[in-house]
Design a protein around this motif. Structure first.
Motif, PDB file in Angstrom:
ATOM      1  N   SER A 213       0.835  -1.197   0.000  1.00  0.00           N
ATOM      2  CA  SER A 213       0.000   0.000   0.000  1.00  0.00           C
ATOM      3  C   SER A 213       0.872   1.249   0.000  1.00  0.00           C
ATOM      4  O   SER A 213       2.043   1.203   0.338  1.00  0.00           O
TER       5      SER A 213
ATOM      6  N   ARG B 245      -6.223   3.044  -2.324  1.00  0.00           N
ATOM      7  CA  ARG B 245      -6.938   2.091  -1.460  1.00  0.00           C
ATOM      8  C   ARG B 245      -7.598   0.999  -2.302  1.00  0.00           C
ATOM      9  O   ARG B 245      -7.507  -0.185  -1.986  1.00  0.00           O
TER      10      ARG B 245
ATOM     11  N   HIS C 192      -4.968  -1.250  -3.826  1.00  0.00           N
ATOM     12  CA  HIS C 192      -4.417  -2.144  -2.804  1.00  0.00           C
ATOM     13  C   HIS C 192      -5.359  -3.330  -2.577  1.00  0.00           C
ATOM     14  O   HIS C 192      -4.913  -4.479  -2.517  1.00  0.00           O
ATOM     15  N   ALA C 193      -6.656  -3.065  -2.475  1.00  0.00           N
ATOM     16  CA  ALA C 193      -7.626  -4.144  -2.260  1.00  0.00           C
ATOM     17  C   ALA C 193      -7.615  -5.117  -3.440  1.00  0.00           C
ATOM     18  O   ALA C 193      -7.607  -6.341  -3.249  1.00  0.00           O
TER      19      ALA C 193
END
Length: 150
Positions: A47, A114, A117-118
């Motif tokens: 991340s 975000r 990253h997921a």
């Protein structure tokens, strides 16, 4: 535009590694580069953009190894007269998925990171799971499939 520029480090190594993956696939078949590509790509889940940059490079290298192996496997599963169709369907699905994935990213960089990253974590899990059967079958994959003249 920002989302596209953010993932350039993923696609540059993919383009550089694809010919290497093609050579490995040509010599050893698709199992070795597919397993290696999936595992290297799986290692690219972090991340923050400072961490994301090396992750994108790893992901791109892994996908560069994986892509020629997937194409070779797709073409090998159909009769010779359908090999062009198999290659086209495989490439269309890959390009469409990539374009939709990039276009669907939010304009806010923090939200993009975000979400990326997921997706990267989910992809890493799927890549590792997909590599497991290849690794199980890997000993036979180390035998060259083509002999090149010396």
């Amino acid at each position: 535009m920002l989302a596209g520029l953010t993932v350039v480090p993923l696609f540059v190594p993919l383009a550089v590694m694809a010919p290497v993956g093609g050579c490995i696939t040509s010599r050893f078949g698709p199992r070795l580069p597919a397993a290696a590509g999936l595992l290297v790509a799986a290692s690219g889940a972090h991340s923050g953009y400072a961490d994301l940059l090396p992750a994108c490079l790893l992901w791109g290298i892994g996908c560069g190894l994986l892509t020629p192996a997937v194409v070779a496997a797709a073409i090998a599963t159909v009769p010779a007269e359908r090999s062009g169709l198999a290659s086209a369907v495989n490439n269309t699905a890959r390009q469409t998925g990539g374009a939709i994935g990039i276009a669907g990213q939010p304009g806010d960089l923090a939200r993009f990171l975000r979400g990326f990253h997921a997706v990267a974590l989910g992809s890493a899990c799927l890549y590792a799971a997909a590599a497991a059967p290849e690794l199980t079958l890997l000993p036979g994959a180390l035998t060259p499939t083509h002999r090149h003249p010396a």
